[in-house]
Motif scaffolding. Structure first.
Motif, short mmCIF file in Angstrom:
data_model
loop_
_atom_site.label_atom_id
_atom_site.label_comp_id
_atom_site.label_asym_id
_atom_site.label_seq_id
_atom_site.Cartn_x
_atom_site.Cartn_y
_atom_site.Cartn_z
N LEU A 25 0.46 -1.33 0.15
CA LEU A 25 0.72 0.06 0.21
C LEU A 25 1.17 1.02 0.04
CD1 LEU A 25 -3.10 -1.20 2.27
CD2 LEU A 25 -2.89 -0.83 -0.42
N ALA A 26 1.94 1.43 0.34
CA ALA A 26 3.14 2.30 0.97
C ALA A 26 3.28 2.65 -0.43
CB ALA A 26 3.81 2.53 1.86
N MET A 70 -3.77 4.19 5.31
CA MET A 70 -4.66 3.83 6.54
C MET A 70 -4.30 3.60 7.62
SD MET A 70 -6.55 0.44 5.36
CE MET A 70 -7.09 -0.09 4.06
N ASP A 71 -5.27 3.61 8.65
CA ASP A 71 -5.14 3.21 10.14
C ASP A 71 -5.00 1.94 10.61
OD1 ASP A 71 -5.07 2.91 12.92
OD2 ASP A 71 -7.08 3.56 13.22
N LEU A 130 -8.93 -1.00 -0.66
CA LEU A 130 -8.09 -0.26 -1.54
C LEU A 130 -8.56 1.23 -1.46
CD1 LEU A 130 -7.02 -2.16 -4.46
CD2 LEU A 130 -5.53 -0.91 -2.72
N ALA A 131 -10.29 0.70 -1.50
CA ALA A 131 -11.35 2.26 -1.48
C ALA A 131 -10.75 2.91 -0.16
CB ALA A 131 -12.38 2.07 -1.87
N LEU A 132 -10.87 2.35 0.97
CA LEU A 132 -10.38 3.20 1.96
C LEU A 132 -8.81 3.71 2.16
CD1 LEU A 132 -11.43 3.89 4.99
CD2 LEU A 132 -10.75 1.58 5.49
N ARG A 183 -8.73 7.94 2.67
CA ARG A 183 -7.21 8.36 3.55
C ARG A 183 -6.89 8.97 3.34
NH1 ARG A 183 -8.49 7.04 8.60
NH2 ARG A 183 -10.18 5.12 9.49
N GLN A 184 -6.48 8.94 1.78
CA GLN A 184 -5.27 9.55 1.30
C GLN A 184 -5.31 10.27 1.02
OE1 GLN A 184 -3.72 8.26 -2.67
NE2 GLN A 184 -1.49 8.91 -1.84
N GLY A 185 -6.30 11.13 0.16
CA GLY A 185 -7.37 11.94 -0.55
C GLY A 185 -7.97 12.58 0.83
#
Length: 209
Positions: free
Chosen positions: A141-142, A149-150, A194-196, A200-202
């Protein structure tokens, strides 16, 4: 059990019934041995403890499951690092029939491991899968720029994911049903994760702007 004696087979069959009905912690070793038609002395000629008896029932299945899951992970890891995210579905789905065959062929053992193993070394199996998955997925993910994401939320979601797969594995589903249900679960959870992460990135990008 092909290499076991008739005495061992009787003890193992009795143990399976008692562990399934009562769980490892509550199952009585005295009752297991008595129902098999033997004495404690006969039992200790084969097994040193109730824990060793449980292990004799499920160790091969536990190792087999680890091998199947490990081969799925290895297949996915074999793609070039930058291409791994787009091949996650493909890697899992390609091996899903093999996983389903293993589940159907070892369902009773999996039920013992996943729902009747409290007090044994197997009771933390799902938690181990969650932790291993977290350690594997977080770097991916990074690399995708989705590291916002938490971690605690991610672990909760992975607990739900593996818990759902465990319920499918221990249910009374036919092989094709196992394949279909696990495919659906994979699609939903992967898309949701992926959506979450993207959301969060946005949100983090808006906070910095």
């Amino acid at each position: 059990m092909a290499d076991t004696t008739a005495t061992q087979q009787a003890i193992l069959a009795s143990a399976r019934r008692h562990f399934m009905e009562h769980g490892f912690k509550s199952a009585s070793l005295n009752r297991i041995v008595a129902d098999a038609g033997f004495t404690k002395g006969a039992f200790y000629g084969y097994y040193a403890s109730k824990e060793e008896l449980f292990d004799a029932l499920v160790a091969q299945t536990s190792q087999g499951l680890a091998q199947v899951m490990g081969s799925i992970t290895a297949g996915w890891a074999g793609y070039p690092e930058g291409e791994q995210p787009e091949h996650l579905d493909e890697a899992f789905f390609a091996r899903l029939p093999e996983l389903a065959d293993f589940i159907v062929g070892h369902r009773d053992d999996l039920r013992l491991i996943l729902s009747r193993s409290e007090g044994t070394r197997y009771e933390g199996l799902l938690e181990s899968l969650v932790e291993n998955n977290t350690q594997r997925i977080e770097p991916m993910l990074a690399r995708m720029g989705l590291s916002g994401m938490d971690p605690d939320t991610y672990r909760l979601l992975m607990n739900a994911y593996y818990g759902t797969l465990a319920r499918i594995a221990t249910g009374d589903y036919a092989r094709d049903q196992v394949v279909a249900k696990m495919r659906d679960v994979q699609v939903v959870f992967q898309a949701g994760i992926l959506a979450l992460a993207q959301r969060r990135q946005g949100a983090q990008g808006q906070e910095r702007s």
